[in-house]
Design a protein around this motif. Structure first.
Motif, PDB file in Angstrom:
ATOM      1  N   ARG A   1      37.794  42.693  45.576  1.00 13.94           N
ATOM      2  CA  ARG A   1      38.645  42.081  44.548  1.00 13.94           C
ATOM      3  C   ARG A   1      38.111  40.701  44.152  1.00 13.94           C
ATOM      4  O   ARG A   1      38.090  40.354  42.985  1.00 13.94           O
ATOM      5  CB  ARG A   1      40.080  41.970  45.095  1.00 13.94           C
ATOM      6  N   ILE A   2      37.672  39.979  45.181  1.00 13.31           N
ATOM      7  CA  ILE A   2      37.098  38.657  44.901  1.00 13.31           C
ATOM      8  C   ILE A   2      35.910  38.781  43.950  1.00 13.31           C
ATOM      9  O   ILE A   2      35.752  38.010  43.020  1.00 13.31           O
ATOM     10  CB  ILE A   2      36.628  37.989  46.216  1.00 13.31           C
TER      11      ILE A   2
ATOM     12  N   ALA B   1      34.998  41.331  29.919  1.00  8.05           N
ATOM     13  CA  ALA B   1      36.024  40.970  30.888  1.00  8.05           C
ATOM     14  C   ALA B   1      37.079  42.066  31.006  1.00  8.05           C
ATOM     15  O   ALA B   1      37.516  42.409  32.100  1.00  8.05           O
ATOM     16  CB  ALA B   1      36.675  39.649  30.497  1.00  8.05           C
ATOM     17  N   LEU B   2      37.441  42.618  29.866  1.00 11.43           N
ATOM     18  CA  LEU B   2      38.442  43.696  29.884  1.00 11.43           C
ATOM     19  C   LEU B   2      37.911  44.897  30.640  1.00 11.43           C
ATOM     20  O   LEU B   2      38.639  45.551  31.390  1.00 11.43           O
ATOM     21  CB  LEU B   2      38.812  44.081  28.445  1.00 11.43           C
ATOM     22  N   TYR B   3      36.635  45.156  30.468  1.00 10.30           N
ATOM     23  CA  TYR B   3      36.016  46.272  31.176  1.00 10.30           C
ATOM     24  C   TYR B   3      36.113  46.046  32.696  1.00 10.30           C
ATOM     25  O   TYR B   3      36.477  46.944  33.448  1.00 10.30           O
ATOM     26  CB  TYR B   3      34.546  46.423  30.750  1.00 10.30           C
ATOM     27  N   PHE B   4      35.812  44.833  33.128  1.00  4.62           N
ATOM     28  CA  PHE B   4      35.909  44.522  34.561  1.00  4.62           C
ATOM     29  C   PHE B   4      37.347  44.644  35.041  1.00  4.62           C
ATOM     30  O   PHE B   4      37.609  45.127  36.140  1.00  4.62           O
ATOM     31  CB  PHE B   4      35.391  43.105  34.834  1.00  4.62           C
ATOM     32  N   LEU B   5      38.263  44.205  34.192  1.00  3.92           N
ATOM     33  CA  LEU B   5      39.676  44.292  34.560  1.00  3.92           C
ATOM     34  C   LEU B   5      40.091  45.738  34.761  1.00  3.92           C
ATOM     35  O   LEU B   5      40.776  46.088  35.729  1.00  3.92           O
ATOM     36  CB  LEU B   5      40.538  43.632  33.473  1.00  3.92           C
TER      37      LEU B   5
ATOM     38  N   SER C   1      41.436  50.242  38.311  1.00  5.55           N
ATOM     39  CA  SER C   1      41.207  51.654  38.592  1.00  5.55           C
ATOM     40  C   SER C   1      40.786  51.856  40.040  1.00  5.55           C
ATOM     41  O   SER C   1      40.886  52.943  40.580  1.00  5.55           O
ATOM     42  CB  SER C   1      40.156  52.216  37.636  1.00  5.55           C
ATOM     43  N   LYS C   2      40.302  50.789  40.658  1.00  5.32           N
ATOM     44  CA  LYS C   2      39.944  50.898  42.086  1.00  5.32           C
ATOM     45  C   LYS C   2      41.101  50.494  42.975  1.00  5.32           C
ATOM     46  O   LYS C   2      40.954  50.355  44.193  1.00  5.32           O
ATOM     47  CB  LYS C   2      38.733  50.024  42.400  1.00  5.32           C
TER      48      LYS C   2
ATOM     49  N   SER D   1      51.611  47.440  34.244  1.00  8.21           N
ATOM     50  CA  SER D   1      51.559  48.678  35.014  1.00  8.21           C
ATOM     51  C   SER D   1      50.939  48.499  36.396  1.00  8.21           C
ATOM     52  O   SER D   1      51.197  49.289  37.291  1.00  8.21           O
ATOM     53  CB  SER D   1      50.801  49.753  34.224  1.00  8.21           C
ATOM     54  N   HIS D   2      50.124  47.458  36.574  1.00 10.65           N
ATOM     55  CA  HIS D   2      49.463  47.308  37.875  1.00 10.65           C
ATOM     56  C   HIS D   2      49.791  46.018  38.603  1.00 10.65           C
ATOM     57  O   HIS D   2      49.241  45.743  39.654  1.00 10.65           O
ATOM     58  CB  HIS D   2      47.941  47.405  37.710  1.00 10.65           C
TER      59      HIS D   2
END
Length: 279
Positions: A1-2, A20-24, A29-30, A64-65
């Motif tokens: 997560r870090i 950044a959104l892709y990384f988010l 998802s993980k 949602s998360h």
RNA sequence: UGGCCGUCGUCGCGGCA
């Protein structure tokens, strides 16, 4: 997560919001919880690049998360209001309430500011009443927004009453507040009153700053009151308030509009010789 | 203890639509 947070942070800083959104998305998802602060930054970034859809998407990911807080909701509501998407903003406001996140003064300030910008001062004042009824405390920002709109509405006197009202509530006006008044007076053509107001600032416990002077300088030059402008420049300097790039661009602009391009070039050189870089 | 770190309000020009 870090690791993901680090990637996200880097992308945000670099202005690469889609990345950044892709990384988010990979992060959640993980099974990692999204970070509210990073998401709020991302939301701001998307709004700054006019990408409403993506901004809202970030909020939805948070909903949602994780748990969006009042900062995140305010960022979205503020962004939507600036884009004139009032209906959507209202929907989000309802959603934040039903999710148990209470609006705060900033939320109210956003709504009030949005109404003011749309010329609906009356409604804005109603929101202020509602704010008070709900037992929230208005802030300096609340009053600054209302004062600006009130002056634009032609109500300098009404604005000064608001200024008294805020002081009576223990709120101390800051330079944003005073500059909004100075600018409002200038816009209404009350340039001399604006100057008097600046002179009276010390008795209110403040000194005019470079922005105050810039506003008045521009008003003088717009009215072709060159000598007054020159004297004002001397005055600000003698009071230890150094002209900045904006001050010089006001001068340069005015000279160019008068067709005095070579004088403008002279001012530009003078500015650079004082260590200020043109922007 | 103080400060900084995500949300709201002030100055000119330009860019983008």
């Amino acid at each position: 997560r870090i690791h993901f947070m680090d990637l996200l942070n880097r992308s945000c800083r670099a202005g690469k919001y889609s990345e950044a959104l892709y990384f988010l998305e990979s992060m959640v998802s993980k099974g990692f919880k999204p970070d509210v602060i990073l998401c709020t930054k991302l939301i701001k970034g998307f709004f700054n690049s006019r990408n409403v859809k993506m901004a809202v998407k970030v909020l939805e990911i948070l909903e949602s998360h994780g748990h969006p807080d009042v900062f995140a909701y305010n960022a979205v509501i503020g962004g939507l209001c600036k884009m004139n998407r009032i209906e959507t903003a209202t929907k989000i406001l309802d959603r934040m309430r039903t999710r148990g996140c209470l609006p705060d003064v900033v939320t109210y300030n956003i709504l009030i500011g949005s109404l003011c910008n749309r010329g609906k001062l009356g409604l804005a004042l109603k929101v202020l009443d509602q704010l008070l009824e709900d037992n929230y405390l208005p802030t300096v920002v609340t009053y600054t927004i209302l004062i600006e709109a009130t002056i634009s509405d032609g109500g300098v006197d009404a604005a000064m009453k608001l200024l008294d009202e805020m002081s009576s509530k223990g709120l101390r006006p800051d330079m944003y507040t005073y500059n909004v008044i100075i600018r409002g007076m200038c816009k209404e053509g009350m340039v001399d009153q604006a100057y008097e107001f600046i002179k009276g600032l010390p008795s209110r416990g403040r000194d005019a700053d470079v922005i105050s002077y810039n506003i008045l300088l521009r008003a003088f030059l717009n009215k072709k009151r060159w000598e007054d402008g020159e004297r004002l420049m001397d005055e600000m300097i003698s009071k230890g308030c150094m002209p900045n790039v904006v001050t010089y661009s006001i001068l340069i602009n005015s000279l160019c509009q008068e067709g005095k391009v070579d004088e403008a070039v002279g001012v530009l050189k003078d500015m650079m010789s004082r260590g200020l870089a043109p922007d």
